[in-house]
Design an enzyme around this catalytic site. Structure first.
Site, PDB file in Angstrom:
ATOM      1  N   TYR A  90       0.849  -1.205   0.000  1.00 49.60           N
ATOM      2  CA  TYR A  90       0.000   0.000   0.000  1.00 49.60           C
ATOM      3  C   TYR A  90       0.877   1.245   0.000  1.00 49.60           C
ATOM      4  CZ  TYR A  90      -3.789   3.212   0.836  1.00 49.60           C
ATOM      5  OH  TYR A  90      -4.690   4.242   0.689  1.00 49.60           O
ATOM      6  N   PHE A 141      -7.236  21.134 -25.099  1.00 48.69           N
ATOM      7  CA  PHE A 141      -7.530  19.711 -25.172  1.00 48.69           C
ATOM      8  C   PHE A 141      -8.740  19.472 -24.271  1.00 48.69           C
ATOM      9  CE2 PHE A 141      -7.473  15.261 -24.056  1.00 48.69           C
ATOM     10  CZ  PHE A 141      -7.607  14.742 -25.328  1.00 48.69           C
ATOM     11  N   THR A 142      -9.579  18.524 -24.691  1.00 48.14           N
ATOM     12  CA  THR A 142     -10.892  18.334 -24.053  1.00 48.14           C
ATOM     13  C   THR A 142     -10.828  18.220 -22.525  1.00 48.14           C
ATOM     14  OG1 THR A 142     -10.659  15.981 -24.518  1.00 48.14           O
ATOM     15  CG2 THR A 142     -11.903  17.283 -26.125  1.00 48.14           C
ATOM     16  N   ASP A 150       2.060  19.968 -20.824  1.00 44.64           N
ATOM     17  CA  ASP A 150       1.316  18.731 -21.028  1.00 44.64           C
ATOM     18  C   ASP A 150       2.269  17.838 -21.814  1.00 44.64           C
ATOM     19  OD1 ASP A 150      -0.133  16.588 -21.845  1.00 44.64           O
ATOM     20  OD2 ASP A 150      -1.958  17.701 -22.309  1.00 44.64           O
ATOM     21  N   LYS A 201       0.118   7.333 -23.637  1.00 45.96           N
ATOM     22  CA  LYS A 201       0.596   7.654 -24.989  1.00 45.96           C
ATOM     23  C   LYS A 201       2.092   7.345 -25.078  1.00 45.96           C
ATOM     24  CE  LYS A 201      -3.366  10.161 -24.684  1.00 45.96           C
ATOM     25  NZ  LYS A 201      -4.211  10.143 -23.486  1.00 45.96           N
ATOM     26  N   ARG A 253     -12.894  15.042 -34.361  1.00 43.04           N
ATOM     27  CA  ARG A 253     -12.224  16.116 -33.622  1.00 43.04           C
ATOM     28  C   ARG A 253     -12.662  17.418 -34.279  1.00 43.04           C
ATOM     29  NH1 ARG A 253      -9.749  13.979 -28.840  1.00 43.04           N
ATOM     30  NH2 ARG A 253     -11.963  14.284 -28.589  1.00 43.04           N
ATOM     31  N   PHE A 297     -18.585  14.496 -26.587  1.00 41.37           N
ATOM     32  CA  PHE A 297     -18.197  13.644 -27.719  1.00 41.37           C
ATOM     33  C   PHE A 297     -18.115  12.174 -27.348  1.00 41.37           C
ATOM     34  CE2 PHE A 297     -13.849  13.072 -26.215  1.00 41.37           C
ATOM     35  CZ  PHE A 297     -13.710  14.157 -25.368  1.00 41.37           C
TER      36      PHE A 297
END
Ligand code: PLI
Length: 460
Positions: free
Chosen positions: A75, A127-128, A218, A261, A385, A452
């Protein structure tokens, strides 16, 4: 140099395979209707080649799978956390790390830790999920990307760059004390996976420093950005991608990361910073929303796979073959005169739905229609998009109307071969041949947040 073409190939071979299912035209017509003409609502087993996203769809290496067996599922204080922390410090240079279950977990924590209601957060295109968390924390997002990014036909080599004048204008208009940080995305997903130059990052950092504004990266596709700098920016051709990445991060004060990614895993993310006070706030909050600060919603084995993936991701041959796969698909589509965003980005080909379906007005969702039609035609799944992804202005409730109306053919890392790209290009071209028959859609269900993902449509 003879100028002769030297063939290249992926720097790996296939050890495990997953069968793909082919469907009939009738089955696909039924499936897309059931899915409300939204490719997010299709069942993956009804998809042949899945180019929906490069997020969490990576094939892990044998070393990563072996690493999964080394998970220390304690943990608190898992050894895999310390391994990941060391890898982030080495390759990104940030001092303090808080793991999260994925990128939006990191965005949530950073937005809550740094933004006060009434603040402004500039960024190089939205970005969303990033904008959602900034707005939820009470900020107004302001797009300060260069104009070329909104032009599907501009060939600018660094279309992701920040327009320094737009950034300075915002500082003059609202005051630096209302801008906790500028959000610098590398590469810029919604612009077509377009990179930011090192020169631009340096200038952004200098301007931000002058006004006491932090720069938050980001870093989700930062390795792809580093590769583009190596290929395109003067003075970087002989530097390794790892060196370039470290320099990029040096012009920032921290980063959010979706490990799904660049970092070659199926789940995971983090937020990393240099400032102890911000770290302390992040560490306080992570235990409420994600998990203890040494696992942040991940299993020990997930952190181990991410640490190994991080090291693999910065190898020049990994990233070069990744981007060259995208370029390969781009070349095939170019030969067929298909309209798409150029230069080709790092993670995807973005079809230009406005030019593909000029007869469909933006209010009838040309990109949503094109993604649905491509699925019916071929079983290939892509993603809208455009106006659906852009959502509504939180204050006025009006639709955002982005200049770019795109369909993203997103390439998962280390998953598909050139033969798959040949098939995808063939079907896009087939669809293009009878493009004048296409009819738009109407939205019949609109979710409140990030519409979306779950919106439903009917054919007009
Ligand atoms: O999907 P997450 O929560 O791990 O990461 C969110 C996220 C943050 N920044 C950027 C640039 C992204 O592209 C991103 C997620 N992108 C997705 C899911 C995509 O399909 O592009």
């Amino acid at each position: 140099m003879s100028g002769k073409y030297i063939p290249w190939a992926e720097p790996y071979k296939i050890k495990v395979v997953e069968p793909l299912k082919m469907t009939t035209l009738e089955e696909r017509k039924h499936a897309i209707k059931e899915a409300g003409f939204n490719t997010f609502l299709l069942r993956s087993e009804d998809v042949y080649i899945d180019f929906l996203t490069d997020s969490g769809t990576n094939a892990m290496s044998d070393a990563q799978w072996a690493g999964m067996m080394m998970g220390d599922e304690a943990y608190a204080g898992s050894k895999n956390f310390y391994r990941l922390e060391a890898a982030v410090q080495k390759y990104y240079g940030y001092k303090y790390l808080v793991p999260t279950h994925q990128g939006r977990g990191a965005e949530h924590l950073l937005s809550q830790a740094m933004i006060k209601p009434g603040d402004y957060v500039p960024g190089n295109m939205y970005f969303t999920t990033t904008r959602f968390h900034q707005e939820k924390a009470g900020a107004t997002f302001v797009d300060v990307i260069i104009d070329e990014a909104h032009d599907s036909q501009s060939l600018h080599p660094f279309k992701g760059n920040i327009d320094l004048q737009k950034f300075e204008d915002l500082i003059n208009r609202v005051g630096a004390d209302k801008i906790p940080y500028i959000c610098l995305a590398v590469t810029v997903n919604m612009a077509g996976g377009q990179p930011v130059s090192m020169e631009n990052m340096k200038q952004v950092k200098a301007l931000a420093d002058k006004h006491g504004i932090k720069v938050m990266l980001d870093a989700t596709r930062g390795v792809e950005n580093a590769y583009f700098i190596q290929q395109r920016e003067e003075g970087y051709a002989n530097k390794s991608v790892a060196e370039i990445l470290l320099e990029m991060a040096s012009y920032t004060d921290g980063a959010t990361m979706s490990g799904k990614k660049d970092l070659l895993v199926n789940i995971g993310g983090f937020v990393a910073v240099n400032d102890w006070d911000i770290f302390e706030e992040l560490r306080n909050m992570v235990v409420v929303y994600e998990g203890l600060h040494t696992y942040g919603g991940l299993a020990g084995r997930d952190m181990e796979a991410m640490a190994i993936g991080l090291e693999e991701s910065v190898q020049d041959q990994n990233i070069s073959s990744r981007v060259r796969q995208v370029e390969y698909l781009g070349k095939l589509l170019e030969k067929a005169d298909i309209p798409f965003i150029k230069p080709v980005g790092g993670h995807a080909i973005f079809l230009d739905a406005k030019r593909f379906y000029p007869q469909i007005p933006q209010e009838e969702y040309p990109a949503q229609t094109l993604a649905a039609d491509l699925y019916v035609e071929s079983g290939v799944r892509a993603m809208e998009r455009g106006i659906v992804s852009a959502g509504r202005d939180v204050k006025t409730g009006e639709n955002h109307k982005p200049k770019l109306e795109l369909v993203r053919l997103t390439i998962p890392r280390r998953v598909y071969t050139q033969a798959h790209f040949d098939v995808v290009a063939y079907w896009v071209e087939e669809l293009y041949h009878h493009r004048e028959k296409a009819k738009g859609l109407k939205m019949v269900y609109e979710p409140k947040y990030l519409r979306f993902f779950q919106a439903r449509f009917e054919r007009l």
